[in-house]
Structure formats: C-alpha cells, structure tokens
Design a protein around this motif. Structure first.
Motif, PDB file in Angstrom:
ATOM      1  N   ARG A 221       0.843  -1.190   0.000  1.00  0.00           N
ATOM      2  CA  ARG A 221       0.000   0.000   0.000  1.00  0.00           C
ATOM      3  C   ARG A 221       0.887   1.251   0.000  1.00  0.00           C
ATOM      4  N   LEU A 222       1.928   1.243   0.820  1.00  0.00           N
ATOM      5  CA  LEU A 222       2.837   2.398   0.883  1.00  0.00           C
ATOM      6  C   LEU A 222       3.642   2.536  -0.407  1.00  0.00           C
ATOM      7  N   ALA A 223       3.935   1.391  -1.023  1.00  0.00           N
ATOM      8  CA  ALA A 223       4.709   1.417  -2.266  1.00  0.00           C
ATOM      9  C   ALA A 223       3.833   1.845  -3.440  1.00  0.00           C
ATOM     10  N   GLY A 224       2.507   1.750  -3.261  1.00  0.00           N
ATOM     11  CA  GLY A 224       1.594   2.130  -4.330  1.00  0.00           C
ATOM     12  C   GLY A 224       1.461   1.071  -5.402  1.00  0.00           C
ATOM     13  N   GLU A 225       2.070  -0.077  -5.188  1.00  0.00           N
ATOM     14  CA  GLU A 225       1.930  -1.183  -6.134  1.00  0.00           C
ATOM     15  C   GLU A 225       2.238  -2.498  -5.422  1.00  0.00           C
ATOM     16  N   ASN A 226       1.825  -3.597  -6.045  1.00  0.00           N
ATOM     17  CA  ASN A 226       2.038  -4.880  -5.387  1.00  0.00           C
ATOM     18  C   ASN A 226       3.412  -5.444  -5.713  1.00  0.00           C
ATOM     19  N   ILE A 227       4.381  -4.991  -4.948  1.00  0.00           N
ATOM     20  CA  ILE A 227       5.750  -5.445  -5.163  1.00  0.00           C
ATOM     21  C   ILE A 227       5.980  -6.750  -4.420  1.00  0.00           C
ATOM     22  N   LEU A 228       5.390  -6.826  -3.231  1.00  0.00           N
ATOM     23  CA  LEU A 228       5.647  -7.983  -2.374  1.00  0.00           C
ATOM     24  C   LEU A 228       4.446  -8.910  -2.388  1.00  0.00           C
ATOM     25  N   ALA A 229       4.704 -10.202  -2.268  1.00  0.00           N
ATOM     26  CA  ALA A 229       3.608 -11.152  -2.163  1.00  0.00           C
ATOM     27  C   ALA A 229       2.965 -10.989  -0.798  1.00  0.00           C
ATOM     28  N   ALA A 230       1.649 -10.838  -0.796  1.00  0.00           N
ATOM     29  CA  ALA A 230       0.912 -10.841   0.466  1.00  0.00           C
ATOM     30  C   ALA A 230      -0.076 -11.997   0.353  1.00  0.00           C
ATOM     31  N   ALA A 231      -0.475 -12.542   1.488  1.00  0.00           N
ATOM     32  CA  ALA A 231      -1.377 -13.684   1.453  1.00  0.00           C
ATOM     33  C   ALA A 231      -2.670 -13.292   0.762  1.00  0.00           C
ATOM     34  N   GLU A 232      -3.171 -14.143  -0.131  1.00  0.00           N
ATOM     35  CA  GLU A 232      -4.390 -13.840  -0.867  1.00  0.00           C
ATOM     36  C   GLU A 232      -5.623 -14.006   0.008  1.00  0.00           C
ATOM     37  N   VAL A 233      -5.629 -15.076   0.763  1.00  0.00           N
ATOM     38  CA  VAL A 233      -6.791 -15.365   1.599  1.00  0.00           C
ATOM     39  C   VAL A 233      -6.362 -15.377   3.052  1.00  0.00           C
ATOM     40  N   ARG A 234      -7.333 -15.264   3.913  1.00  0.00           N
ATOM     41  CA  ARG A 234      -6.972 -15.297   5.335  1.00  0.00           C
ATOM     42  C   ARG A 234      -6.441 -16.657   5.695  1.00  0.00           C
ATOM     43  N   LYS A 235      -5.360 -16.642   6.445  1.00  0.00           N
ATOM     44  CA  LYS A 235      -4.698 -17.899   6.758  1.00  0.00           C
ATOM     45  C   LYS A 235      -5.354 -18.573   7.948  1.00  0.00           C
ATOM     46  N   ASP A 236      -5.125 -19.871   8.066  1.00  0.00           N
ATOM     47  CA  ASP A 236      -5.685 -20.581   9.214  1.00  0.00           C
ATOM     48  C   ASP A 236      -4.788 -20.423  10.437  1.00  0.00           C
ATOM     49  N   GLY A 237      -3.720 -19.652  10.287  1.00  0.00           N
ATOM     50  CA  GLY A 237      -2.861 -19.390  11.435  1.00  0.00           C
ATOM     51  C   GLY A 237      -1.877 -20.499  11.712  1.00  0.00           C
ATOM     52  N   ARG A 238      -1.835 -21.515  10.840  1.00  0.00           N
ATOM     53  CA  ARG A 238      -0.916 -22.607  11.125  1.00  0.00           C
ATOM     54  C   ARG A 238       0.380 -22.472  10.335  1.00  0.00           C
ATOM     55  N   GLY A 239       1.033 -21.347  10.563  1.00  0.00           N
ATOM     56  CA  GLY A 239       2.442 -21.232  10.194  1.00  0.00           C
ATOM     57  C   GLY A 239       2.797 -21.195   8.721  1.00  0.00           C
ATOM     58  N   ARG A 240       1.910 -20.817   7.835  1.00  0.00           N
ATOM     59  CA  ARG A 240       2.374 -20.609   6.474  1.00  0.00           C
ATOM     60  C   ARG A 240       2.834 -19.164   6.369  1.00  0.00           C
ATOM     61  N   HIS A 241       4.105 -19.000   6.144  1.00  0.00           N
ATOM     62  CA  HIS A 241       4.630 -17.652   6.048  1.00  0.00           C
ATOM     63  C   HIS A 241       4.620 -17.217   4.597  1.00  0.00           C
ATOM     64  N   THR A 242       3.995 -16.115   4.332  1.00  0.00           N
ATOM     65  CA  THR A 242       3.907 -15.657   2.955  1.00  0.00           C
ATOM     66  C   THR A 242       5.226 -15.038   2.522  1.00  0.00           C
ATOM     67  N   THR A 243       5.772 -14.173   3.372  1.00  0.00           N
ATOM     68  CA  THR A 243       7.041 -13.550   3.047  1.00  0.00           C
ATOM     69  C   THR A 243       8.160 -14.474   3.508  1.00  0.00           C
ATOM     70  N   THR A 244       9.099 -14.757   2.611  1.00  0.00           N
ATOM     71  CA  THR A 244      10.188 -15.648   2.977  1.00  0.00           C
ATOM     72  C   THR A 244      11.525 -14.918   3.001  1.00  0.00           C
ATOM     73  N   HIS A 245      11.551 -13.712   2.455  1.00  0.00           N
ATOM     74  CA  HIS A 245      12.801 -12.957   2.349  1.00  0.00           C
ATOM     75  C   HIS A 245      12.652 -11.587   2.961  1.00  0.00           C
ATOM     76  N   ARG A 246      13.707 -11.122   3.562  1.00  0.00           N
ATOM     77  CA  ARG A 246      13.705  -9.716   3.933  1.00  0.00           C
ATOM     78  C   ARG A 246      14.034  -8.917   2.692  1.00  0.00           C
ATOM     79  N   GLN A 247      13.417  -7.757   2.563  1.00  0.00           N
ATOM     80  CA  GLN A 247      13.670  -6.962   1.366  1.00  0.00           C
ATOM     81  C   GLN A 247      13.527  -5.475   1.635  1.00  0.00           C
TER      82      GLN A 247
END
Ligand SMILES: Nc1nc2c(ncn2[C@@H]2O[C@H](COP(=O)(O)OP(=O)(O)OP(=O)(O)O)[C@@H](O)[C@H]2O)c(=O)[nH]1
Ligand SMILES: [Mg+2]
Ligand SMILES: [Zn+2]
Length: 350
Positions: A221-247
């Motif tokens: 949102r701050l970047a004004g474009e979808n640069i980073l992958a964000a989770a598409e759907v709400r997660k079940d909270g069981r540890g699927r990390h969408t972001t895998t890299h620091r950037q």
C-alpha cells in the motif's frame, strides 16, 4: 556523475555522515558503496548503488564468520569492489551501522543473534487488530526495537475489520508510553497518513511482527503497487509464512522500507540496558526510588515497586513482563560472555 549528484543519490538510499566518513578511509581504487536490499542463498546480494541495482557476491570471509552480527544484513551499507576478471562485484566491507535490529534466533542452550535490519530509523511493530492483543508479545518486540537504536512504533493493522480500534489503541498507548501508536488499514489505506513522520525522504523503517499481521499488505500500500507477495486469503494461522525474504524497497515518499517474514516470537538479545532506558522506563524510575540500591523488589522494606503494585500504579502483568524479559536478557548476556571466554581461551591454546 558529479560528486554532488553521487552524494544525493546515496542520501536518497539513506547514506549518513557516519557512512561517508568510514567510506572516505577506504582505498578509493575500484571501490564504491551500496546498500544491501536483499540476500539470497549462495552468498548473493542485491545492492542498491548510486548507479542502480547490482547483483554482488559476499566476500568469502563473511561466510566463515562465527558471529552473525559480523556478516552483511539487509539495510547494511557495504563497500563493493570491481572484479578485474569481469565477474560480479564483491562486497568486501560493512560500513559502521547507525542502528541494527537483532533478535535471538537460538534456543535455551545457545544464544544466536540474528540481525534482521540495519541502519533503520523506526521499527514498526505490526499487530493485527483482528487477533487478541498480547501485551507481552508486543513488549518483546518493543524491547528489541529500543535496543536497536531506532525509534519503536506500534502499528495496529486491519482497522477496517474491527469496531474496537480505539479501545485497543488505548491499551497499546498505556503500555508503550511516549511512542507513536498508529491504527490503519493496509486494505483501504485509512490511517496511513499517521505514519508520515516516519516516512520522510532518506529515512528507513523496518516492519516486524507475527505472520499474517499485514506487513506486506501495508508495504504494498505504501509502495503504491504490489511489489511484495501478500497472502491472498486469510490464513488458518498454522504457520504458512507468505514472506520468505527480507527486502528493502524504496517508497514514493522517498523513504526506504524493509519488509521481513513473520516471527512467531522474538528472543531477547542483549536488551538488558534498553529495558530500563526504553521499553520500561516507568519500572526503572520506580526502582530508582527503592530504599536499597540493590533492592530485589520482593520483600525489602521501602520497595517502591512493591508499593506501586499494591496501589495499582504498576500492573502485575507489566511487572511480570518486565521480569521475564529481564531474566531472558541477563541469561543471554551470561551465555554470550561464556562463549566469548571459551573462544578466547581456545585461541590461546591453538
Ligand atoms: N481487511 C484487511 N485485511 C488485511 C489488512 N492487512 C492485511 N490483510 C490481510 O491479512 C492477510 C495477511 O497479510 P500479509 O500482508 O500477507 O501479512 P504479513 O504480515 O506480511 O505475513 P507474513 O509475510 O507471513 O509475515 C492477507 O490475507 C491480507 O489481505 C487490512 O488492513 N485489512
Ligand atoms: Mg509478508
Ligand atoms: Zn524495590
């Protein structure tokens, strides 16, 4: 490129006088500075320079370091050297850090520092309003944020999904003392302007917090474009990390932003001093009023901490949070000095 334009390009990437002075002492032949925006396997770095983005290799020396703090991390300024053989440039040196956010990635037996972001001005501790607000988990992030040397901020996200925004904000304010507490929606953009002070040109912010808190959504949102992958759907909270890299990204505002993968918990890392000076100044001020300077705040007469607990001026929860983090930080400090001693005596023997 003139010196003035070169300097301006570097300043836009967060170049500070500290870096300039350190770089001036480097051998000026065939070297140039750049800021690490991403680290990949195999010793590959992405480095932002005055001439644009470059792929570079880490010097082999960094792969042998015992102390992870001595290797490049995202946000670091490094000195690159041209490879005379025509290969990619090599990052040889890390310029001094203005600040660095470090967590303990080890376990009970072994402290292991992990530097997550360097040369940052603000640490945005991101918490979703849709999940239960855990004061103690936030305390942990805040203590590490204070220890980093940067300014902590609490960012409450998903304000579009809940009604109790102001109630939670009040809890966070009471907990955090003087620092900014911002409530916003990464989805609609409401409340984003409250972050303005932290997003001025050349300033660097890092987003930390649990997985699913909405860090990448906010970053996009701050970047004004979808640069980073964000989770598409709400997660079940069981540890699927969408972001895998620091950037590290550059925002249209001219600020720099570092997105990080979610952290379930962050271990204390030598935050003992910062607990008193930053995250828990209230406790520190109380302790200074105890009758005995070595008061353990248990059954001593004239204990200002016990008095404050009795009167309700200090909550039991906050006191427990402080004691837990303090014990953990002291434990890390002890383990560290043991490792240090072992290393030194090992060196003498060999
Ligand atoms: N309604 C609403 N949904 C949001 C908001 N921010 C994030 N979400 C949703 O929350 C989920 C997680 O968001 P992410 O941005 O991927 O979370 P993250 O903190 O980057 O997670 P990791 O990368 O795993 O650490 C996604 O489904 C987002 O669409 C918000 O402000 N409002
Ligand atoms: Mg993410
Ligand atoms: Zn006391």
């Amino acid at each position: 490129m003139t010196d003035e334009r070169w300097l301006q390009a570097l300043r836009q990437l967060g170049w500070a006088p500290l870096h300039h002075e350190a770089f001036a002492t480097c051998d000026a032949e065939a070297v140039w500075p750049g800021r690490v925006s991403r680290i990949d396997r195999g010793g590959w770095l992405t480095v932002e320079t005055a001439q644009g983005s470059r792929r570079a290799r880490q010097h082999a020396r960094f792969r042998r370091v015992v102390d992870a703090l001595a290797a490049p991390t995202v946000g670091d300024w490094v000195v690159l050297r041209h490879d005379p053989g025509g290969g990619p440039p090599v990052a040889e040196t890390i310029l001094p850090r203005r600040s660095v956010f470090v967590r303990n990635a080890g376990d009970d037996d072994r402290a292991q520092p992990q530097p997550l972001a360097a040369n940052i001005d603000s640490v945005l501790v991101v918490v979703a309003l849709t999940s239960q607000y855990h004061t103690r988990a936030v305390d942990r992030f805040l203590a590490l944020a204070w220890a980093s040397g940067a300014e902590p901020v609490i960012v409450l996200t998903k304000a579009d999904l809940v009604d109790e925004v102001e109630q939670v904000r009040a809890i966070a304010r009471a907990q955090a003392g003087e620092i900014d507490v911002v409530a916003l929606s990464g989805r609609t953009g409401a409340g984003l302007e409250e972050l303005g002070r932290h997003l001025q040109p050349g300033r660097t912010v890092v987003l930390v917090g649990q997985s699913g808190a909405g860090k990448s959504t906010l970053a996009n949102r701050l970047a004004g474009e979808n640069i980073l992958a964000a989770a598409e759907v709400r997660k079940d909270g069981r540890g699927r990390h969408t972001t895998t890299h620091r950037q590290l990204l550059r925002l249209p505002s001219g600020a720099l932003l570092i997105d990080t993968p979610g952290l379930r918990s962050v271990g204390m890392w030598e935050a003992a001093g910062s607990l008193d000076e930053g995250a828990f100044t209230d406790v520190d001020q109380l302790a200074a009023r105890c009758r005995f300077s070595d008061c353990a705040h248990e059954h001593e007469p004239g204990c200002a901490v016990q008095d404050a607990l009795a009167s309700g001026a200090l909550t039991r929860a906050r006191w427990e949070s402080y004691r837990t983090l303090r014990a953990e930080a002291d434990q890390v400090a002890r383990a560290r000095s043991q490792t240090e001693r072992a290393r030194r005596s090992g060196r003498r023997r060999s």
